[in-house]
Write a protein that holds these residues in place. Structure first.
Motif, PDB file in Angstrom:
ATOM      1  N   ALA A 151     -41.586 -30.822-109.019  1.00 12.13           N
ATOM      2  CA  ALA A 151     -41.407 -31.518-107.784  1.00 12.13           C
ATOM      3  C   ALA A 151     -39.638 -30.904-107.131  1.00 12.13           C
ATOM      4  N   GLU A 152     -38.775 -30.619-108.101  1.00 13.58           N
ATOM      5  CA  GLU A 152     -37.442 -29.595-107.438  1.00 13.58           C
ATOM      6  C   GLU A 152     -38.079 -28.545-106.936  1.00 13.58           C
ATOM      7  N   ALA A 153     -39.138 -27.517-107.300  1.00 11.15           N
ATOM      8  CA  ALA A 153     -40.147 -26.403-106.562  1.00 11.15           C
ATOM      9  C   ALA A 153     -39.772 -26.954-105.088  1.00 11.15           C
ATOM     10  N   ALA A 154     -40.550 -27.629-105.909  1.00  5.42           N
ATOM     11  CA  ALA A 154     -40.847 -28.290-104.147  1.00  5.42           C
ATOM     12  C   ALA A 154     -40.059 -28.213-103.049  1.00  5.42           C
ATOM     13  N   ALA A 155     -39.617 -29.411-103.560  1.00  4.04           N
ATOM     14  CA  ALA A 155     -37.885 -29.834-102.561  1.00  4.04           C
ATOM     15  C   ALA A 155     -37.456 -28.730-102.175  1.00  4.04           C
ATOM     16  N   ASP A 156     -37.400 -27.703-103.255  1.00  2.00           N
ATOM     17  CA  ASP A 156     -36.370 -26.833-102.698  1.00  2.00           C
ATOM     18  C   ASP A 156     -37.282 -25.345-101.555  1.00  2.00           C
ATOM     19  N   GLN A 157     -39.053 -25.860-101.579  1.00  4.63           N
ATOM     20  CA  GLN A 157     -39.028 -25.092-100.320  1.00  4.63           C
ATOM     21  C   GLN A 157     -38.655 -25.348 -99.033  1.00  4.63           C
ATOM     22  N   MET A 158     -38.910 -27.276 -99.765  1.00  4.55           N
ATOM     23  CA  MET A 158     -38.960 -27.923 -97.719  1.00  4.55           C
ATOM     24  C   MET A 158     -37.303 -27.954 -97.295  1.00  4.55           C
ATOM     25  N   ASP A 159     -36.277 -27.950 -98.495  1.00  4.70           N
ATOM     26  CA  ASP A 159     -35.037 -27.849 -97.933  1.00  4.70           C
ATOM     27  C   ASP A 159     -35.098 -26.257 -97.556  1.00  4.70           C
ATOM     28  N   ILE A 160     -35.691 -25.252 -98.195  1.00  2.73           N
ATOM     29  CA  ILE A 160     -36.159 -23.850 -97.082  1.00  2.73           C
ATOM     30  C   ILE A 160     -36.501 -24.253 -95.788  1.00  2.73           C
ATOM     31  N   ALA A 161     -37.296 -24.714 -95.642  1.00  6.08           N
ATOM     32  CA  ALA A 161     -38.437 -24.990 -93.574  1.00  6.08           C
ATOM     33  C   ALA A 161     -37.254 -25.523 -93.613  1.00  6.08           C
ATOM     34  N   ALA A 196     -36.790 -37.752-100.802  1.00  9.66           N
ATOM     35  CA  ALA A 196     -37.843 -38.158-101.642  1.00  9.66           C
ATOM     36  C   ALA A 196     -38.843 -37.767-102.402  1.00  9.66           C
ATOM     37  N   THR A 197     -39.344 -36.110-102.148  1.00  7.28           N
ATOM     38  CA  THR A 197     -40.003 -35.938-103.433  1.00  7.28           C
ATOM     39  C   THR A 197     -39.049 -35.410-104.873  1.00  7.28           C
ATOM     40  N   ARG A 198     -37.383 -35.271-104.261  1.00  6.23           N
ATOM     41  CA  ARG A 198     -37.036 -34.871-105.786  1.00  6.23           C
ATOM     42  C   ARG A 198     -37.321 -36.064-106.568  1.00  6.23           C
ATOM     43  N   GLU A 199     -36.497 -37.658-105.663  1.00  8.33           N
ATOM     44  CA  GLU A 199     -36.068 -38.778-106.488  1.00  8.33           C
ATOM     45  C   GLU A 199     -38.079 -38.708-107.000  1.00  8.33           C
ATOM     46  N   ALA A 200     -38.943 -38.972-106.587  1.00  8.36           N
ATOM     47  CA  ALA A 200     -40.591 -39.252-106.533  1.00  8.36           C
ATOM     48  C   ALA A 200     -40.996 -38.482-108.056  1.00  8.36           C
ATOM     49  N   GLY A 201     -39.868 -36.756-108.391  1.00  8.99           N
ATOM     50  CA  GLY A 201     -40.529 -36.196-109.768  1.00  8.99           C
ATOM     51  C   GLY A 201     -39.447 -37.053-110.237  1.00  8.99           C
ATOM     52  N   GLU A 202     -38.515 -37.123-110.488  1.00  8.12           N
ATOM     53  CA  GLU A 202     -37.524 -37.837-111.500  1.00  8.12           C
ATOM     54  C   GLU A 202     -38.457 -39.304-111.710  1.00  8.12           C
ATOM     55  N   ALA A 203     -39.169 -40.058-110.862  1.00  3.24           N
ATOM     56  CA  ALA A 203     -39.053 -41.669-111.529  1.00  3.24           C
ATOM     57  C   ALA A 203     -40.118 -41.145-112.193  1.00  3.24           C
ATOM     58  N   VAL A 233     -34.013 -32.152 -85.682  1.00  2.75           N
ATOM     59  CA  VAL A 233     -34.635 -34.004 -85.607  1.00  2.75           C
ATOM     60  C   VAL A 233     -35.672 -33.261 -87.220  1.00  2.75           C
ATOM     61  N   GLY A 234     -36.665 -32.315 -86.684  1.00  2.85           N
ATOM     62  CA  GLY A 234     -37.533 -32.117 -87.694  1.00  2.85           C
ATOM     63  C   GLY A 234     -36.620 -31.209 -88.852  1.00  2.85           C
ATOM     64  N   ALA A 235     -36.009 -30.632 -89.090  1.00  4.69           N
ATOM     65  CA  ALA A 235     -34.932 -30.424 -90.116  1.00  4.69           C
ATOM     66  C   ALA A 235     -35.002 -31.395 -90.788  1.00  4.69           C
ATOM     67  N   ASN A 270     -35.507 -34.903 -95.530  1.00  5.92           N
ATOM     68  CA  ASN A 270     -35.168 -36.317 -95.556  1.00  5.92           C
ATOM     69  C   ASN A 270     -37.145 -36.438 -97.048  1.00  5.92           C
ATOM     70  N   ARG A 271     -37.659 -35.870 -96.920  1.00  6.43           N
ATOM     71  CA  ARG A 271     -38.884 -35.734 -97.470  1.00  6.43           C
ATOM     72  C   ARG A 271     -38.621 -35.073 -98.385  1.00  6.43           C
ATOM     73  N   ALA A 272     -37.710 -33.795 -98.611  1.00  9.36           N
ATOM     74  CA  ALA A 272     -37.462 -33.303-100.262  1.00  9.36           C
ATOM     75  C   ALA A 272     -36.624 -33.792-100.866  1.00  9.36           C
TER      76      ALA A 272
END
Length: 92
Positions: A34-44, A66-73, A55-57, A62-64
């Motif tokens: 989840a952290e790796a996916a969120a890192d890619q979202m941060d780059i995007a 949420a992904t980190r939080e979901a991974g930890e949960a 706005v898209g950024a 926010n999506r990144a």
């Protein structure tokens, strides 16, 4: 841009799973993926900001998060399930 994000996320997850550490639990692998996916979202998000799409950024950031939080949960839930509800790490 959405396709690029999805492709980069899949590539990151694939690469991470291919070289997963043997000393990590499956729950830790989930959080790391989840952290790796969120890192890619941060780059995007940074790329979106660079082209003026603030706005898209913001939405991608926010999506990144949420992904980190979901991974930890999910990691916590998996560890709790492994504890059989006792809260005792010795039961893992």
């Amino acid at each position: 841009m959405k396709r690029i994000t999805i492709i980069m996320s899949i590539a990151a997850l694939t690469a991470l799973s291919a070289c997963s550490k043997q000393d990590q639990s499956p729950a830790e692998n989930v959080a790391d993926n989840a952290e790796a996916a969120a890192d890619q979202m941060d780059i995007a998000a940074e790329n979106l900001s660079d082209v003026g799409n603030d706005v898209g950024a913001e939405a991608m950031e926010n999506r990144a998060e949420a992904t980190r939080e979901a991974g930890e949960a999910t990691k916590d839930a998996m560890e709790d399930a492994a504890d059989n509800g006792t809260g005792d790490p010795a039961n893992r």
